[in-house]
Every structure is written in structure tokens, then in C-alpha cells.
Design a protein around this motif. Structure first.
Motif, short mmCIF file in Angstrom:
data_model
loop_
_atom_site.label_atom_id
_atom_site.label_comp_id
_atom_site.label_asym_id
_atom_site.label_seq_id
_atom_site.Cartn_x
_atom_site.Cartn_y
_atom_site.Cartn_z
N ASP A 1 1.10 115.65 92.00
CA ASP A 1 2.11 116.42 92.72
C ASP A 1 1.52 117.71 93.29
OD1 ASP A 1 4.10 114.57 92.29
OD2 ASP A 1 4.92 115.59 90.52
N GLU A 2 0.66 118.39 92.50
CA GLU A 2 0.05 119.62 93.00
C GLU A 2 -0.90 119.32 94.15
OE1 GLU A 2 -2.87 123.33 91.69
OE2 GLU A 2 -2.27 121.85 90.18
N VAL B 1 -9.67 121.88 94.31
CA VAL B 1 -8.84 121.38 93.22
C VAL B 1 -9.76 120.78 92.16
CG1 VAL B 1 -6.93 119.85 92.59
CG2 VAL B 1 -7.02 120.86 94.88
N VAL C 1 0.31 128.00 96.70
CA VAL C 1 0.30 128.31 95.27
C VAL C 1 0.40 129.82 95.11
CG1 VAL C 1 -1.10 126.33 94.58
CG2 VAL C 1 -2.23 128.43 95.24
N SER D 1 -3.02 117.38 88.79
CA SER D 1 -1.70 116.80 88.96
C SER D 1 -1.58 116.25 90.37
CB SER D 1 -0.63 117.87 88.73
OG SER D 1 0.59 117.53 89.37
N ARG E 1 -0.63 120.79 97.96
CA ARG E 1 -1.71 121.50 98.65
C ARG E 1 -2.12 120.79 99.93
NH1 ARG E 1 -6.01 124.24 94.55
NH2 ARG E 1 -4.59 124.94 92.94
#
Length: 227
Positions: free
Chosen positions: A106-107, A99, A185, A104, A111
Motif C-alpha cells: 500500500d505504501e 523504498v 509521506v 508495504s 508513493r
């Protein structure tokens, strides 16, 4: 309780991660450098590691290699390095996800949840607990691969990809499906993850990785397992 080890030297980011993780009932340990991170990983046995590459005492890739010497814990890299070479180096060393900063929250948490799911058992249908090929055998219940009489060590992400493919022999599994199942994703720009991990699986399992018999690429579409 799921335990997360954060190895990061930015105190503000560490504070934000700790607050967000604890609010979602994760247990959190934090280390400001690689040496402390490795010591805490051995002592606390986390379920997931969040790891920065730019640490003050050692490169994060060295931390990944050290962890992979004794554990299959999911490792998520969080780094400002955005070059594809850096990403591939981290994934090749054994990281499970990458990442880039800024990200983010939230993302990142999505993950992280996907990383935890990868360590859980997949539901197996009758007859799929063991898969035999001419070159290797897979025991899905024991999470074990044997090739030429020797155990093959796989990372959690490698295991998850292999499990998805071998439980649907002969079936085309699309890139988007694999990205969604393994990393949570579906962006097209993450297909380089699949190329890296499939190359690693072939190196570990195929007799001739450049001409695979079992882990087949369908160009532009996805992958297929043939026993």
C-alpha cells in the motif's frame, strides 16, 4: 494508461508487483537485469521506473545515471540496502524516491501515485508562469530553467520542489508540507531527502551554493524562495 517498468531480479517480488499493479490498471513491463531494463525503458517509454539496486549485471545506481542521461522519468528505488550512504548515492544519481525492502505494498503504491502526480502540471496562478532572478530564470509552463544562457536539466523531483517554492515566494514552506506534497509521506525521518534535493538544486542554480541567495533554509522548520 500509466506504464510502469519494474527492474528487479527476484521473480517472486516481480510477480507480486505485476499482480498488484495490473489489478489497479497499470501497464507493466519487467526486466530481470539492468541491461534489459535500459533497453525496455528506451523502447516502451514508461511513466515510472521501479528499480532494484542489486542487479545481477550492473549496479542500480549505474542504471539511474544511464536513464538520467536522456529522460526525466520518475525513478523509484526498491532495495534491501538500508544504509544512508546508499540512499544518498541513489538520490544524488537522480532517483526520485527510495523504498527499503521489505515494504508495504500500500505504501509503495501510494508513493508511485505521488511519483506520477509529480510529472503532471501544477495549477499556476496569474503572474507565476515565469520567475526571474539575478542568477537564473524559470518558465513554469515550459518546465524550463535557464542559467547563464544554458538550459539546466532537473529531475522530476527537483522540478516539483522548485515549483512549490517559487510559486509561494517569500513564504516558509515547512518540511512536513514538502514531504507530503512531493513524496506523499510526512515521516520526520525522511527529511534527509529534502537536504539532498535542496543541495542538488543549489548546486545547479545558485552562484554560491554554500551561501544561497534564493533557496533559503529555515533551520528545523523548512525552506523559502527569495527572488
Amino acid at each position: 494508461m500509466t506504464r510502469v517498468l519494474v527492474v528487479e531480479d527476484d521473480p517472486q517480488l516481480v510477480r507480486a508487483l505485476v499482480i498488484n499493479l495490473q489489478a489497479r490498471r497499470y501497464g507493466v513491463d519487467a526486466a530481470p537485469d539492468g541491461t534489459t531494463g535500459l533497453r525496455l525503458a528506451a523502447a516502451r517509454r514508461p511513466d515510472v521506473v521501479l528499480l532494484d539496486l542489486g542487479l545481477p549485471d550492473m549496479d542500480g545506481v549505474a542504471v539511474i545515471r544511464a536513464l538520467r542521461g536522456w529522460t526525466r522519468v520518475p525513478i523509484m528505488v526498491i532495495s534491501a540496502r538500508q544504509g544512508s550512504d546508499e540512499k544518498v548515492a541513489a538520490l544524488d544519481a537522480g532517483a526520485d524516491d527510495y523504498v527499503t525492502k521489505p515494504f508495504s505494498m500500500d505504501e509503495l503504491l501510494a508513493r508511485l501515485r505521488a511519483a506520477v502526480r509529480r510529472t503532471e502540471e501544477l495549477p499556476l496562478t496569474p503572474g507565476t508562469a515565469r520567475v526571474e532572478t539575478a542568477d537564473f530564470s524559470i518558465d513554469l509552463l515550459a518546465k524550463k530553467v535557464v542559467r547563464d544562457g544554458h538550459d539546466v536539466r532537473l529531475t522530476p523531483t527537483e522540478w516539483h520542489l522548485l515549483e512549490i517554492l517559487v510559486t509561494s515566494p517569500g513564504r516558509l514552506i515547512t518540511q512536513l508540507h514538502l514531504l507530503q506534497e512531493v513524496w506523499g509521506v510526512s515521516q520526520h525521518d525522511k527529511t534527509n531527502y529534502l537536504r539532498v534535493y535542496m543541495a542538488q538544486l543549489r548546486r545547479k542554480l545558485e552562484k554560491d551554493p554554500s551561501h544561497p541567495r534564493h533557496l533559503i533554509t529555515e533551520p528545523g522548520m523548512g525552506y523559502r524562495f527569495e527572488a
